[in-house]
Write a protein that holds these residues in place. Sequence first.
Motif, PDB file in Angstrom:
ATOM      1  N   PHE A  46      13.531  21.396  14.187  1.00 29.57           N
ATOM      2  CA  PHE A  46      13.782  20.035  14.653  1.00 29.57           C
ATOM      3  C   PHE A  46      12.526  19.178  14.501  1.00 29.57           C
ATOM      4  O   PHE A  46      12.604  18.021  14.072  1.00 29.57           O
ATOM      5  CB  PHE A  46      14.258  20.040  16.103  1.00 29.57           C
ATOM      6  CG  PHE A  46      14.724  18.695  16.571  1.00 29.57           C
ATOM      7  CD1 PHE A  46      15.996  18.239  16.289  1.00 29.57           C
ATOM      8  CD2 PHE A  46      13.867  17.871  17.273  1.00 29.57           C
ATOM      9  CE1 PHE A  46      16.412  16.985  16.708  1.00 29.57           C
ATOM     10  CE2 PHE A  46      14.266  16.612  17.702  1.00 29.57           C
ATOM     11  CZ  PHE A  46      15.553  16.172  17.407  1.00 29.57           C
ATOM     12  N   ASP A  47      11.364  19.725  14.828  1.00 26.15           N
ATOM     13  CA  ASP A  47      10.102  18.987  14.668  1.00 26.15           C
ATOM     14  C   ASP A  47       9.879  18.607  13.204  1.00 26.15           C
ATOM     15  O   ASP A  47       9.472  17.478  12.903  1.00 26.15           O
ATOM     16  CB  ASP A  47       8.916  19.811  15.156  1.00 26.15           C
ATOM     17  CG  ASP A  47       8.841  19.919  16.661  1.00 26.15           C
ATOM     18  OD1 ASP A  47       9.539  19.156  17.365  1.00 26.15           O
ATOM     19  OD2 ASP A  47       8.082  20.790  17.148  1.00 26.15           O
ATOM     20  N   LEU A  48      10.129  19.545  12.304  1.00 24.98           N
ATOM     21  CA  LEU A  48       9.961  19.267  10.885  1.00 24.98           C
ATOM     22  C   LEU A  48      10.946  18.203  10.402  1.00 24.98           C
ATOM     23  O   LEU A  48      10.587  17.333   9.599  1.00 24.98           O
ATOM     24  CB  LEU A  48      10.105  20.554  10.073  1.00 24.98           C
ATOM     25  CG  LEU A  48       8.943  21.535  10.185  1.00 24.98           C
ATOM     26  CD1 LEU A  48       9.340  22.904   9.656  1.00 24.98           C
ATOM     27  CD2 LEU A  48       7.717  20.998   9.468  1.00 24.98           C
ATOM     28  N   ALA A  49      12.175  18.267  10.899  1.00 27.27           N
ATOM     29  CA  ALA A  49      13.156  17.246  10.532  1.00 27.27           C
ATOM     30  C   ALA A  49      12.720  15.877  11.051  1.00 27.27           C
ATOM     31  O   ALA A  49      12.801  14.873  10.333  1.00 27.27           O
ATOM     32  CB  ALA A  49      14.538  17.617  11.082  1.00 27.27           C
ATOM     33  N   ALA A  50      12.241  15.827  12.290  1.00 28.23           N
ATOM     34  CA  ALA A  50      11.778  14.561  12.857  1.00 28.23           C
ATOM     35  C   ALA A  50      10.618  14.000  12.045  1.00 28.23           C
ATOM     36  O   ALA A  50      10.574  12.795  11.755  1.00 28.23           O
ATOM     37  CB  ALA A  50      11.375  14.755  14.319  1.00 28.23           C
ATOM     38  N   GLU A  51       9.697  14.860  11.664  1.00 28.85           N
ATOM     39  CA  GLU A  51       8.549  14.401  10.872  1.00 28.85           C
ATOM     40  C   GLU A  51       8.997  13.941   9.489  1.00 28.85           C
ATOM     41  O   GLU A  51       8.486  12.960   8.948  1.00 28.85           O
ATOM     42  CB  GLU A  51       7.509  15.520  10.782  1.00 28.85           C
ATOM     43  CG  GLU A  51       6.227  15.116  10.113  1.00 28.85           C
ATOM     44  CD  GLU A  51       5.451  14.012  10.819  1.00 28.85           C
ATOM     45  OE1 GLU A  51       4.583  13.407  10.156  1.00 28.85           O
ATOM     46  OE2 GLU A  51       5.696  13.729  12.002  1.00 28.85           O
ATOM     47  N   THR A  52       9.983  14.606   8.915  1.00 24.31           N
ATOM     48  CA  THR A  52      10.526  14.196   7.609  1.00 24.31           C
ATOM     49  C   THR A  52      11.101  12.789   7.689  1.00 24.31           C
ATOM     50  O   THR A  52      10.812  11.935   6.847  1.00 24.31           O
ATOM     51  CB  THR A  52      11.604  15.205   7.142  1.00 24.31           C
ATOM     52  OG1 THR A  52      10.995  16.485   6.974  1.00 24.31           O
ATOM     53  CG2 THR A  52      12.257  14.765   5.846  1.00 24.31           C
ATOM     54  N   PHE A  53      11.899  12.537   8.724  1.00 26.39           N
ATOM     55  CA  PHE A  53      12.505  11.206   8.853  1.00 26.39           C
ATOM     56  C   PHE A  53      11.480  10.151   9.248  1.00 26.39           C
ATOM     57  O   PHE A  53      11.640   8.970   8.915  1.00 26.39           O
ATOM     58  CB  PHE A  53      13.700  11.243   9.807  1.00 26.39           C
ATOM     59  CG  PHE A  53      14.919  11.824   9.162  1.00 26.39           C
ATOM     60  CD1 PHE A  53      15.639  11.109   8.222  1.00 26.39           C
ATOM     61  CD2 PHE A  53      15.330  13.108   9.467  1.00 26.39           C
ATOM     62  CE1 PHE A  53      16.752  11.644   7.601  1.00 26.39           C
ATOM     63  CE2 PHE A  53      16.442  13.664   8.861  1.00 26.39           C
ATOM     64  CZ  PHE A  53      17.158  12.936   7.921  1.00 26.39           C
ATOM     65  N   ALA A  54      10.417  10.554   9.925  1.00 23.33           N
ATOM     66  CA  ALA A  54       9.341   9.600  10.218  1.00 23.33           C
ATOM     67  C   ALA A  54       8.688   9.145   8.916  1.00 23.33           C
ATOM     68  O   ALA A  54       8.346   7.967   8.765  1.00 23.33           O
ATOM     69  CB  ALA A  54       8.313  10.224  11.163  1.00 23.33           C
ATOM     70  N   VAL A  55       8.522  10.056   7.960  1.00 24.21           N
ATOM     71  CA  VAL A  55       7.975   9.683   6.657  1.00 24.21           C
ATOM     72  C   VAL A  55       8.932   8.733   5.950  1.00 24.21           C
ATOM     73  O   VAL A  55       8.506   7.742   5.339  1.00 24.21           O
ATOM     74  CB  VAL A  55       7.676  10.927   5.791  1.00 24.21           C
ATOM     75  CG1 VAL A  55       7.325  10.529   4.356  1.00 24.21           C
ATOM     76  CG2 VAL A  55       6.557  11.749   6.397  1.00 24.21           C
ATOM     77  N   VAL A  56      10.229   8.992   6.034  1.00 22.52           N
ATOM     78  CA  VAL A  56      11.210   8.087   5.424  1.00 22.52           C
ATOM     79  C   VAL A  56      11.044   6.681   6.008  1.00 22.52           C
ATOM     80  O   VAL A  56      10.995   5.692   5.271  1.00 22.52           O
ATOM     81  CB  VAL A  56      12.654   8.599   5.637  1.00 22.52           C
ATOM     82  CG1 VAL A  56      13.677   7.535   5.233  1.00 22.52           C
ATOM     83  CG2 VAL A  56      12.881   9.884   4.849  1.00 22.52           C
ATOM     84  N   ALA A  57      10.944   6.592   7.324  1.00 23.96           N
ATOM     85  CA  ALA A  57      10.812   5.285   7.968  1.00 23.96           C
ATOM     86  C   ALA A  57       9.513   4.595   7.555  1.00 23.96           C
ATOM     87  O   ALA A  57       9.506   3.385   7.322  1.00 23.96           O
ATOM     88  CB  ALA A  57      10.862   5.444   9.486  1.00 23.96           C
ATOM     89  N   ALA A  58       8.444   5.346   7.452  1.00 18.88           N
ATOM     90  CA  ALA A  58       7.140   4.759   7.163  1.00 18.88           C
ATOM     91  C   ALA A  58       6.918   4.480   5.674  1.00 18.88           C
ATOM     92  O   ALA A  58       6.157   3.583   5.324  1.00 18.88           O
ATOM     93  CB  ALA A  58       6.030   5.684   7.667  1.00 18.88           C
ATOM     94  N   ARG A  59       7.594   5.258   4.804  1.00 16.95           N
ATOM     95  CA  ARG A  59       7.259   5.168   3.384  1.00 16.95           C
ATOM     96  C   ARG A  59       8.463   4.951   2.484  1.00 16.95           C
ATOM     97  O   ARG A  59       8.431   5.287   1.304  1.00 16.95           O
ATOM     98  CB  ARG A  59       6.525   6.439   2.968  1.00 16.95           C
ATOM     99  CG  ARG A  59       5.312   6.684   3.889  1.00 16.95           C
ATOM    100  CD  ARG A  59       4.132   7.357   3.333  1.00 16.95           C
ATOM    101  NE  ARG A  59       3.702   6.868   2.066  1.00 16.95           N
ATOM    102  CZ  ARG A  59       3.378   7.674   1.054  1.00 16.95           C
ATOM    103  NH1 ARG A  59       3.458   8.967   1.184  1.00 16.95           N
ATOM    104  NH2 ARG A  59       2.960   7.170  -0.087  1.00 16.95           N
ATOM    105  N   ALA A  60       9.525   4.374   3.011  1.00 16.95           N
ATOM    106  CA  ALA A  60      10.713   4.116   2.186  1.00 16.95           C
ATOM    107  C   ALA A  60      10.370   3.244   0.987  1.00 16.95           C
ATOM    108  O   ALA A  60      11.028   3.332  -0.058  1.00 16.95           O
ATOM    109  CB  ALA A  60      11.812   3.475   3.024  1.00 16.95           C
TER     110      ALA A  60
END
Length: 182
Positions: A46-60
Amino acid sequence: MARDDHKLLRRIAAGDDRAFSAFYRAHLNAVVAFFRRRVPDAELAFDLAAETFAVVAARADTFDGSGPPAAWLFGIARNKLRESLRRGRVEDEARRALGLAPVALDDEDLERVEERAAGGGPALERALAALPEPIRAALLARVVDEREYDEIAAELECSEQLVRQRVHRGLARLRAGLEETR
């Protein structure tokens, strides 16, 4: 109406929270399942998934549109997994950069993560394990990760038609294997 991930990523890059929410909901289960097959701990997945989506939000804005958005997303996920395994912990740089607090999970949350990732129980796991590796890899990439055939073919270095055959054969073998256990 079909979801257009290319458009969603452009809108995310422009700061559209609703677009991010739609992209997140559409891909969360596949990303969590991707990590659950690769790490032993549900909370780490879950932590890795959250960090993955944080990158999507920050670097789309770094998505160039030249390939499938899911390939870009799973590229981020693979990089997060690789970083985590190399360092022995989840890097939370993107989450911190966005000013997001760490996510605290209770037992109920962890059970939901497990349910999303498991999906079929021991009989399905045995049937999957019995498949030849090329068939299993194509099947998991298409059905679990929800990736496109052309993306899978490029990764597996074969034709789309061969990937389609492998997925079809895999599903047929799973169906037959699961029916035998009933």
